[in-house]
Design an enzyme around this catalytic site. Structure first.
Site, PDB file in Angstrom:
ATOM      1  N   ASP A 172       0.883  -1.164   0.000  1.00 50.67           N
ATOM      2  CA  ASP A 172       0.000   0.000   0.000  1.00 50.67           C
ATOM      3  C   ASP A 172       0.924   1.218   0.000  1.00 50.67           C
ATOM      4  OD1 ASP A 172      -2.086   1.763   0.027  1.00 50.67           O
ATOM      5  OD2 ASP A 172      -3.162   0.821   1.673  1.00 50.67           O
TER       6      ASP A 172
HETATM    7  C1  BGC Z   1      -5.038   3.321   0.088  1.00 47.89           C
HETATM    8  C2  BGC Z   1      -5.148   2.304  -1.040  1.00 47.89           C
HETATM    9  C3  BGC Z   1      -4.984   3.020  -2.363  1.00 47.89           C
HETATM   10  C4  BGC Z   1      -3.660   3.754  -2.368  1.00 47.89           C
HETATM   11  C5  BGC Z   1      -3.406   4.509  -3.649  1.00 47.89           C
HETATM   12  C6  BGC Z   1      -3.793   4.177  -0.024  1.00 47.89           C
HETATM   13  O1  BGC Z   1      -3.809   5.209   0.904  1.00 47.89           O
HETATM   14  O2  BGC Z   1      -5.034   2.634   1.322  1.00 47.89           O
HETATM   15  O3  BGC Z   1      -6.389   1.671  -0.988  1.00 47.89           O
HETATM   16  O4  BGC Z   1      -5.071   2.100  -3.408  1.00 47.89           O
HETATM   17  O5  BGC Z   1      -3.652   4.709  -1.310  1.00 47.89           O
HETATM   18  O6  BGC Z   1      -4.275   5.581  -3.766  1.00 47.89           O
END
Ligand code: BGC
Length: 743
Positions: free
Chosen positions: A228
């Protein structure tokens, strides 16, 4: 990019390989110009393409269709519908030049307060897995990658970057990893995203047990694991644990750490090569799909409307007030639309999943378009989320005056944006106070009150539920939700969605209540396997609306169930249910299959969802609906033995919801599996209770001797020669243990 992956790896320097292991920027992988290795785009998300060109999100994302959010999609219980959304998302990804869509999210809804619940499907791993499999297969079939997220136990926003979720092995496997396991094995997502949080003391991104032992070695996952965004703390540890790609990038500091670790002999070159090869493999796959096609915005808006119609749940419809059909309103004159949310619609949640919609319809306009010829459609705000108490009082009084002489009042209530957002959990299950008060008072001046709820997770509506005629849970239905809702109100669309999560009476009833969101940096999943309805059923508690519940404008009669009474090992159970539409409208029914096991070695919930299907029937029409149950879906997770199916009697329950079971049949299930978890330290009484243990004991001791042990049965078997010397010798005990091992 030319050449096969092995050759490319050989041609890359260590530094270049390390550079491939973190992104090139926020949304792209790193390119290596020297070898013609391009970068590819990974972009959110689960219900629409959020293509943001700017690193710091300052620019709004490019426009894309905002489809209903995951909470809605799950409520459809419709795999064909999921495939339609997935196909459209793949088309939009192509149009925007996106290679991998960051979704779907399949974490469990452990608490109604979870800030990202709207992005997740359900409190049930079976339902979540089936939906995700349909979604992923379709997107990937069209040549676009997916990212199954967030692996794992990302069930709250409170301290999401650091919280340590402490989960025992059985609930971890049976509830929190179960959907991931099934999806990995059946849909093989191009990527899996490791979560922010820790699980049992290690960050998900650096968790060797989760990534290497379970995901790679046990489940055989060989595609790419991506972090993530900014979720890696120790780059080398993460790589060793199995995490390939760090996002976002570029991260020269971490890249250099990889190089240094290899040079210092702390990290094997092989690990770097394997991960770099996975990045290259992803790039190669992505490149096969042609991009920058046309985005059929208008067509997809219509599709978003059609889909939304099947994701909106009718919770109450007293006296069949709804639908407001032409015939029903022929003698009526007026309709009052109340609520700020009727104009400023809530249709998706806040955070990384937020889509910049191609178009956005509002409820008031949609109702005006529908009813203008038959009814005078009036609007009054009734409340304002920004206003002070006094101004809200004025708005309320005005609404009350207007409501008195109207035939129907439709109130749009719901949660403000900022309350349901990535990064925050809700504090309670309440709607804003001014909305509750308004609804209560309106119900006193008008008998025909219809409340439309706009929210992504359960709310407590007990203070006015009994006083209003109809309640529609619209969820967060995407950019065309208003049009879909208007069609439900007129009856052009018959609601067919059902809750994919329980609505408890109150927050305090929820099984995670004492342990959510945790303290002192940890959150203990003390309720174990008893998530959602598994818990409410076990405790025989009333709920406001049960898992699987939703009404229709028509009625369905469950006429018959045909199911064999025996299931041989490894076979599929095939059953048929005869359903009849006995009402006045064409409609769709979601039929649910639950199981329970009569004498499991470890406790199991009274009901576990293991199948479902949706069927459309015209008035008077009846049809046999076929359902299948995989043998493996009878299994539960035993911490010492893994997933096991025990030979036993099982109940097969067919229901219209988890609390509306229409048929229950017993079947005998064959299994050659023999649980052998007895040890010398197991109490003698456990040996007697276990079929194999008992057999071993009875081969050595007589019935008389066994009975004479009496009171000492509670002691571990290895001590019996001491307490019951007359009946049991040390040799007897050794014989019992040996015989047991050989059984
Ligand atoms: C979120 C993810 C997301 C990623 C990219 C993160 O903060 O937890 O779900 O895909 O950001 O935007």
């Amino acid at each position: 990019m030319k050449g096969n992956i092995d050759e490319l790896i050989k041609g890359l320097s260590l530094k270049e390989k390390a550079s491939l292991l973190s992104g090139g920027d926020v949304w792209q992988t790193e390119a290596v110009a020297r070898l013609d290795i391009p970068s590819i785009f990974l972009v959110d998300g689960p219900h629409g393409v959020r293509y943001v060109a700017d690193r710091h999100h300052a620019d709004p994302a490019q426009k894309a269709t905002c489809f209903p959010t995951a909470v809605n999609l799950a409520a459809s219980w419709d795999l064909d519908l999921i495939k339609k959304v997935a196909a459209a998302l793949a088309e939009e990804s192509k149009a925007r030049g996106v290679d991998v869509l960051l979704g779907p999210g399949i974490n469990m809804k452990r608490s109604p307060l979870g800030g990202r619940n709207f992005e997740y499907f359900s409190e049930d791993p079976f339902l979540s897995a089936e939906l995700a499999i349909a979604f992923i297969k379709k997107v990937q079939n069209k040549g676009i990658g997916t990212s199954l997220k967030h692996y794992a136990a990302n069930n709250q926003e409170h301290k999401r970057f650091s919280i340590d979720a402490q989960i025992d092995e059985r609930p971890l496997r049976e509830v929190y990893l179960a959907a991931f396991e099934k999806v990995v094995k059946k849909a093989n997502p191009w990527t899996i995203m490791a979560a922010y949080n820790q699980i049992n003391g290690d960050f998900a991104t650096e968790n060797e047990y989760l990534l290497q032992d379970i995901l790679r070695d046990e489940w055989g996952y060989d595609n790419l694991i991506v972090s993530d965004w900014w979720a890696i703390h120790d780059r080398v540890k993460a790589l060793k644990a199995g995490l390939d790609l760090e996002m976002p990038g570029a991260d020269p500091v971490n890249d250099q750490k990889i190089v240094d670790a290899v040079e210092a002999g702390e990290l094997s070159q092989e690990i770097v090569d394997e991960s770099a090869a996975r990045v290259l493999d992803l790039i190669l796959k992505a490149q096969e799909t042609e991009k920058n096609t046309e985005l059929p915005a208008e067509e997809h808006h219509q599709l978003a409307k059609e889909i939304a119609g099947d994701t909106i749940i009718l919770l109450k419809n007293q006296g069949d007030l709804l639908p407001l059909t032409e015939a029903k309103i022929a003698e009526k004159e007026s309709l009052l639309v109340v609520g700020e949310l009727a104009q400023e619609v809530r249709y998706q949640g806040i955070g990384s999943s937020q889509v910049n919609p191609t178009r956005l319809d509002n409820h008031y306009q949609a109702l005006e378009d529908k009813f203008a010829e038959e009814l005078a459609v009036h609007y009054t705000p009734g409340y304002s989320s920004e206003a002070e108490a006094e101004e809200n009082e004025n708005l309320r009084e005005k609404a009350l005056r207007e409501a008195e002489n109207k035939d129907y009042v439709i109130i749009y209530a719901g949660l403000p944006d900022k309350v349901e957002a990535e990064g925050y959990d809700r504090k309670d299950m309440q709607l804003p106070q001014e909305q509750n008060q308004l609804i209560k008072e309106l119900a006193k001046v008008n008998p025909n009150i219809i409340v439309v709820l706009n929210n992504g997770a359960p709310v407590d509506i007990r203070q006015w539920l009994d006083n209003v005629s109809a309640v529609i849970e619209a969820g967060l239905p995407g950019q065309a939700g208003a049009l879909a809702l208007a069609e439900i109100i007129t009856g052009e669309v018959n609601p067919s969605a059902k809750l994919a999560e329980s609505y408890p009476l109150k927050l305090e009833d929820n099984p995670s209540y004492l342990d959510f969101p945790g303290s002192n940096g940890t959150v203990r999943y003390g309720e174990g396997i008893y998530i959602g309805y598994r818990y409410y059923d076990k405790k025989k508690m009333d709920v406001l609306f049960p898992f699987g519940f939703g009404l229709s404008y028509t009625e369905f009669a469950y006429r018959a169930l045909e199911v064999p009474d025996y299931l041989a090992e490894g076979e599929k159970l095939k059953l048929k249910v005869l359903i009849e539409n006995t009402g006045q409208f064409t409609g769709k029914e979601v039929v649910q299959l639950y199981i329970s096991q009569s004498s499991p070695a470890l406790e199991r919930p009274p009901k576990e969802l293991k199948g479902f299907a949706k069927i459309e029937l015209e008035p008077g029409e009846k049809e046999w609906l076929e359902l299948e149950l995989d043998y493996q879906d009878l299994a539960y997770y035993h911490p010492d033995a893994g997933w096991i199916v025990e030979e036993d009697q099982y109940k097969i329950m067919i229901g219209a919801s988890s609390r509306d079971i229409k048929f229950t049949e017993e079947i005998q299930v064959e299994s050659s599996f023999k649980l052998k978890d007895l040890t010398p330290k197991s109490p003698f009484e456990d040996w007697l209770a276990d079929p194999l243990g008992k057999k071993a004991v009875e081969e050595v001791l007589s019935q008389e001797e066994i009975e004479e042990i009496g009171f000492f049965k509670a002691w571990p078997i290895y001590r019996l020669h001491f307490f019951a010397a007359e009946q049991v010798s040390l040799e007897d005990i050794e014989d019992i243990l040996d015989i047991y091992q050989d059984l």
